[in-house]
Write an enzyme that holds these catalytic residues in place. Structure first.
Site, PDB file in Angstrom:
ATOM      1  N   ASP A 104      30.339  51.392  38.141  1.00  0.00           N
ATOM      2  CA  ASP A 104      29.648  50.952  39.347  1.00  0.00           C
ATOM      3  C   ASP A 104      28.573  49.889  39.140  1.00  0.00           C
ATOM      4  O   ASP A 104      28.475  48.976  39.944  1.00  0.00           O
ATOM      5  CB  ASP A 104      29.031  52.178  40.062  1.00  0.00           C
TER       6      ASP A 104
ATOM      7  N   CYS B 276      49.755  50.980  53.070  1.00  0.00           N
ATOM      8  CA  CYS B 276      49.084  51.197  54.359  1.00  0.00           C
ATOM      9  C   CYS B 276      50.073  51.022  55.507  1.00  0.00           C
ATOM     10  O   CYS B 276      49.942  51.658  56.550  1.00  0.00           O
ATOM     11  CB  CYS B 276      47.935  50.205  54.541  1.00  0.00           C
TER      12      CYS B 276
HETATM   13  C1  B12 Z   1      28.844  46.747  46.685  1.00  0.00           C
HETATM   14  C2  B12 Z   1      29.568  48.075  46.747  1.00  0.00           C
HETATM   15  C3  B12 Z   1      29.528  48.771  47.956  1.00  0.00           C
HETATM   16  C4  B12 Z   1      29.021  48.147  49.244  1.00  0.00           C
HETATM   17  C5  B12 Z   1      30.102  47.187  49.809  1.00  0.00           C
HETATM   18  C6  B12 Z   1      31.494  47.848  49.869  1.00  0.00           C
HETATM   19  C7  B12 Z   1      32.650  46.891  50.022  1.00  0.00           C
HETATM   20  N1  B12 Z   1      33.716  47.374  50.606  1.00  0.00           N
HETATM   21  O1  B12 Z   1      32.579  45.762  49.607  1.00  0.00           O
HETATM   22  C8  B12 Z   1      28.719  49.403  50.111  1.00  0.00           C
HETATM   23  C9  B12 Z   1      27.265  49.818  49.893  1.00  0.00           C
HETATM   24  C10 B12 Z   1      28.971  49.261  51.603  1.00  0.00           C
HETATM   25  C11 B12 Z   1      29.638  50.424  49.438  1.00  0.00           C
HETATM   26  C12 B12 Z   1      30.113  51.556  50.078  1.00  0.00           C
HETATM   27  C13 B12 Z   1      30.931  52.489  49.470  1.00  0.00           C
HETATM   28  N2  B12 Z   1      31.260  52.560  48.171  1.00  0.00           N
HETATM   29 CO1  B12 Z   1      30.877  51.139  46.894  1.00  0.00          CO
HETATM   30  N3  B12 Z   1      30.736  49.799  45.588  1.00  0.00           N
HETATM   31  C14 B12 Z   1      30.242  48.594  45.606  1.00  0.00           C
HETATM   32  C15 B12 Z   1      30.441  47.891  44.251  1.00  0.00           C
HETATM   33  C16 B12 Z   1      29.144  47.959  43.449  1.00  0.00           C
HETATM   34  C17 B12 Z   1      30.924  46.443  44.360  1.00  0.00           C
HETATM   35  C18 B12 Z   1      32.055  46.222  45.381  1.00  0.00           C
HETATM   36  C19 B12 Z   1      32.217  44.762  45.713  1.00  0.00           C
HETATM   37  O2  B12 Z   1      32.240  43.926  44.834  1.00  0.00           O
HETATM   38  N4  B12 Z   1      32.313  44.444  47.007  1.00  0.00           N
HETATM   39  C20 B12 Z   1      32.583  43.120  47.440  1.00  0.00           C
HETATM   40  C21 B12 Z   1      34.020  43.110  47.980  1.00  0.00           C
HETATM   41  C22 B12 Z   1      34.338  41.741  48.538  1.00  0.00           C
HETATM   42  O3  B12 Z   1      34.802  43.388  46.832  1.00  0.00           O
HETATM   43  P1  B12 Z   1      35.744  44.679  46.670  1.00  0.00           P
HETATM   44  O4  B12 Z   1      35.473  45.646  47.756  1.00  0.00           O
HETATM   45  O5  B12 Z   1      35.666  45.181  45.268  1.00  0.00           O
HETATM   46  O6  B12 Z   1      37.136  44.027  46.950  1.00  0.00           O
HETATM   47  C23 B12 Z   1      37.773  43.189  45.993  1.00  0.00           C
HETATM   48  C24 B12 Z   1      39.190  43.640  45.749  1.00  0.00           C
HETATM   49  O7  B12 Z   1      39.438  44.851  46.463  1.00  0.00           O
HETATM   50  C25 B12 Z   1      40.052  42.472  46.234  1.00  0.00           C
HETATM   51  N5  B12 Z   1      41.266  42.904  46.935  1.00  0.00           N
HETATM   52  C26 B12 Z   1      42.144  43.749  46.394  1.00  0.00           C
HETATM   53  N6  B12 Z   1      43.196  43.873  47.186  1.00  0.00           N
HETATM   54  C27 B12 Z   1      43.011  43.094  48.245  1.00  0.00           C
HETATM   55  C28 B12 Z   1      43.844  42.858  49.305  1.00  0.00           C
HETATM   56  C29 B12 Z   1      43.431  41.939  50.257  1.00  0.00           C
HETATM   57  C30 B12 Z   1      44.347  41.639  51.381  1.00  0.00           C
HETATM   58  C31 B12 Z   1      42.170  41.295  50.118  1.00  0.00           C
HETATM   59  C32 B12 Z   1      41.706  40.308  51.112  1.00  0.00           C
HETATM   60  C33 B12 Z   1      41.334  41.589  49.028  1.00  0.00           C
HETATM   61  C34 B12 Z   1      41.780  42.477  48.107  1.00  0.00           C
HETATM   62  O8  B12 Z   1      39.195  41.624  46.961  1.00  0.00           O
HETATM   63  C35 B12 Z   1      37.832  41.847  46.636  1.00  0.00           C
HETATM   64  C36 B12 Z   1      37.214  40.714  45.843  1.00  0.00           C
HETATM   65  O9  B12 Z   1      37.248  40.936  44.440  1.00  0.00           O
HETATM   66  C37 B12 Z   1      31.580  48.788  43.636  1.00  0.00           C
HETATM   67  C38 B12 Z   1      31.557  48.910  42.105  1.00  0.00           C
HETATM   68  C39 B12 Z   1      32.107  47.671  41.423  1.00  0.00           C
HETATM   69  N7  B12 Z   1      31.400  47.200  40.418  1.00  0.00           N
HETATM   70  O10 B12 Z   1      33.142  47.159  41.806  1.00  0.00           O
HETATM   71  C40 B12 Z   1      31.364  50.160  44.322  1.00  0.00           C
HETATM   72  C41 B12 Z   1      32.611  50.984  44.685  1.00  0.00           C
HETATM   73  C42 B12 Z   1      33.603  50.045  45.305  1.00  0.00           C
HETATM   74  N8  B12 Z   1      32.111  51.897  45.708  1.00  0.00           N
HETATM   75  C43 B12 Z   1      32.654  53.051  45.676  1.00  0.00           C
HETATM   76  C44 B12 Z   1      32.416  54.070  46.641  1.00  0.00           C
HETATM   77  C45 B12 Z   1      32.832  55.488  46.259  1.00  0.00           C
HETATM   78  C46 B12 Z   1      31.837  53.764  47.879  1.00  0.00           C
HETATM   79  C47 B12 Z   1      31.780  54.667  49.131  1.00  0.00           C
HETATM   80  C48 B12 Z   1      33.018  55.509  49.349  1.00  0.00           C
HETATM   81  C49 B12 Z   1      30.524  55.586  49.040  1.00  0.00           C
HETATM   82  C50 B12 Z   1      30.288  56.414  50.284  1.00  0.00           C
HETATM   83  N9  B12 Z   1      31.067  57.446  50.547  1.00  0.00           N
HETATM   84  O11 B12 Z   1      29.360  56.150  51.030  1.00  0.00           O
HETATM   85  C51 B12 Z   1      31.562  53.616  50.249  1.00  0.00           C
HETATM   86  C52 B12 Z   1      32.900  53.137  50.840  1.00  0.00           C
HETATM   87  C53 B12 Z   1      32.774  52.121  51.932  1.00  0.00           C
HETATM   88  C54 B12 Z   1      33.990  51.182  51.938  1.00  0.00           C
HETATM   89  N10 B12 Z   1      34.913  51.387  52.858  1.00  0.00           N
HETATM   90  O12 B12 Z   1      34.049  50.296  51.080  1.00  0.00           O
HETATM   91  C55 B12 Z   1      33.662  53.181  44.533  1.00  0.00           C
HETATM   92  C56 B12 Z   1      35.079  53.087  45.123  1.00  0.00           C
HETATM   93  C57 B12 Z   1      36.118  53.962  44.419  1.00  0.00           C
HETATM   94  C58 B12 Z   1      37.495  53.764  45.006  1.00  0.00           C
HETATM   95  N11 B12 Z   1      38.356  54.754  44.802  1.00  0.00           N
HETATM   96  O13 B12 Z   1      37.801  52.751  45.632  1.00  0.00           O
HETATM   97  C59 B12 Z   1      33.246  51.966  43.622  1.00  0.00           C
HETATM   98  C60 B12 Z   1      34.396  51.311  42.873  1.00  0.00           C
HETATM   99  C61 B12 Z   1      32.206  52.524  42.620  1.00  0.00           C
HETATM  100  C62 B12 Z   1      32.846  53.366  41.510  1.00  0.00           C
HETATM  101  N12 B12 Z   1      32.707  52.972  40.257  1.00  0.00           N
HETATM  102  O14 B12 Z   1      33.484  54.364  41.721  1.00  0.00           O
HETATM  103  N13 B12 Z   1      29.947  50.053  48.164  1.00  0.00           N
HETATM  104  S1  SF4 Z   2      43.692  54.882  56.955  1.00  0.00           S
HETATM  105 FE1  SF4 Z   2      43.350  52.767  56.352  1.00  0.00          FE
HETATM  106  S2  SF4 Z   2      43.462  52.787  54.123  1.00  0.00           S
HETATM  107 FE2  SF4 Z   2      44.417  54.699  54.833  1.00  0.00          FE
HETATM  108  S3  SF4 Z   2      46.617  54.204  55.016  1.00  0.00           S
HETATM  109 FE3  SF4 Z   2      45.680  53.868  57.030  1.00  0.00          FE
HETATM  110  S4  SF4 Z   2      45.176  51.648  56.993  1.00  0.00           S
HETATM  111 FE4  SF4 Z   2      45.512  52.264  54.861  1.00  0.00          FE
END
Ligand code: B12
Ligand code: SF4
Ligand code: SF4
Length: 327
Positions: free
Chosen positions: A143, A198
């Site tokens: 994380d 999904c």
């Molecule tokens: C910042 C952060 C948050 C932020 C922003 C969340 C977000 N969705 O971006 C906030 C505070 C809101 C948050 C909330 C939560 N978080 Co958080 N968070 C992080 C953190 C530190 C970085 C995520 C990040 O870079 N976000 C920016 C977005 C743009 O990036 P991303 O979500 O990773 O998405 C990338 C890929 O998924 C990719 N991608 C992959 N497939 C696809 C497909 C398409 C079509 C597209 C467009 C993109 C795409 O695109 C993105 C760019 O790299 C990570 C840890 C880490 N170092 O990665 C934990 C992490 C994602 N969080 C985690 C958790 C558990 C949560 C919560 C469930 C906690 C809770 N219950 O309250 C919630 C879930 C909310 C949600 N629906 O996301 C876990 C998720 C585990 C998992 N199984 O997915 C992580 C991985 C931490 C961990 N080590 O376990 N979080």
């Molecule tokens: S609830 Fe959201 S993440 Fe889960 S299968 Fe449906 S569209 Fe995908």
């Protein structure tokens, strides 16, 4: 290199890969896979997300962006990421009403801080890697670092990234922590999880109580209860206070409604993530008058430490105000 030497090396790499995975499962991880460190396929989406301001005050995401886009730059000479999943599911009680005087807490925060629990477990795994491949360098992340954890997990074959942005593994759902060990050891990488399961479902997008999803896979963190109650610093505006609803810390709605969790998520048997009652069923009043020292004694080793005594006081006051307004 002669063909013979090359074949022997490949055989050793395959043996080491199997042994690393075997030991990871033995250490208590629920799933493990190995990912390449090639540049992110979603660099443009990350840039667009940051430029739109969806990260709110999480300035560290801007600072880490280059390394997230090019994971090979995180640890010089690293070749692969060993990616682990740990199931922390305790069931889905949030669909029921909250008892009076209490509030909702996201399930990931019901146990001792996962940075501590998984940090230790990942260090043990890194030790095993160094034993299996003597001279290897390792670095563990859970994380807190510049690691695109969900994308690496997808690339390691562990699941797909759902419309709610969670990494979903078909057999166990999305209530999992992701942990990563970067290493320069020579290990075979897995095939990415290519399917998007999904389909036409939109349950998470429709259930989000704050309409935080701008589009499938795109979350405006500024409207997300998880961001507001954990990452947001300072006092809430009136609008933010209303968005928080009955959630004291984090939010699980977009996971609770996901059919993959409804069907496949099962309570964890991992005793290191056992639920603690002061976290799972917290008394709101306890946060309103707790000073920093008392708070640290009680919650210093828990996820509540991130917002700290002041942040949790703010959250508890918001939930109380919202509960009173709804009666
Ligand atoms: C910042 C952060 C948050 C932020 C922003 C969340 C977000 N969705 O971006 C906030 C505070 C809101 C948050 C909330 C939560 N978080 Co958080 N968070 C992080 C953190 C530190 C970085 C995520 C990040 O870079 N976000 C920016 C977005 C743009 O990036 P991303 O979500 O990773 O998405 C990338 C890929 O998924 C990719 N991608 C992959 N497939 C696809 C497909 C398409 C079509 C597209 C467009 C993109 C795409 O695109 C993105 C760019 O790299 C990570 C840890 C880490 N170092 O990665 C934990 C992490 C994602 N969080 C985690 C958790 C558990 C949560 C919560 C469930 C906690 C809770 N219950 O309250 C919630 C879930 C909310 C949600 N629906 O996301 C876990 C998720 C585990 C998992 N199984 O997915 C992580 C991985 C931490 C961990 N080590 O376990 N979080
Ligand atoms: S609830 Fe959201 S993440 Fe889960 S299968 Fe449906 S569209 Fe995908
Ligand atoms: S964690 Fe809650 S507020 Fe955030 S996107 Fe999911 S359902 Fe919406």
């Amino acid at each position: 290199m002669t063909r013979d030497v090359e074949q022997r090396r490949q055989a050793e790499t395959s043996r080491n890969t199997l042994e690393v995975k075997r030991r990871a499962l033995e250490l208590g991880f629920d799933a493990v896979g190995i990912a390449t460190l090639e540049p992110s396929a979603y660099a443009d989406s990350l840039d667009r997300w940051l430029t739109a301001g969806y990260a709110g005050d999480m300035a560290y995401l801007d600072r880490q962006a280059e390394r997230r886009k090019f994971p090979a730059r995180i640890l010089p000479d690293a070749r692969v990421a060993i990616v682990t999943l740990t199931n922390y599911c305790h069931g889905s009680p949030h669909l029921a009403a909250v008892p009076r005087g209490s509030a909702k807490v996201a399930q990931y925060a019901w146990s001792t801080d996962y940075h501590i629990v998984l940090g230790r477990r990942l260090e043990r795994l890194a030790g095993e890697v160094r034993e299996i491949a003597p001279g290897a360098t390792t670095r563990c992340y859970v994380d807190a670092g510049p690691v695109p954890e969900r994308e690496l997990a997808q690339r390691a074959g562990l699941g797909w990234v759902g419309k709610n942005t969670m990494l979903i593994r078909p057999e166990i759902g999305s209530f999992t922590f992701i942990g990563v060990v970067l290493t320069d050891a020579s290990l075979d990488t897995d095939l990415p999880f290519e399917a998007d399961r999904c389909g036409s479902c939109r349950a998470c997008l429709e259930a989000c109580p704050t309409d935080a999803f701008v589009a499938p896979h795109v979350l405006d963190a500024r409207r997300c209860i998880s961001y507001l109650t954990i990452e947001r610093r300072g006092e809430f505006t009136d609008d933010e206070r209303a968005l928080v609803g009955e959630w004291l810390f984090g939010c699980d709605v977009c996971q609770d409604v996901c059919p993959w969790n409804v069907k496949f998520a099962r309570p964890t048997a991992d005793t290191e993530v056992d639920a603690r009652s002061e976290l799972a069923e917290p008394e709101l009043a306890a946060f309103l008058d707790s000073d920093a020292a008392a708070f640290d004694r009680r919650f210093g080793d828990t996820p509540f430490e991130r917002p700290g005594a002041a942040g949790m006081r703010r959250n508890a006051a918001a939930v109380l105000a919202n509960l009173q307004a709804s009666r």
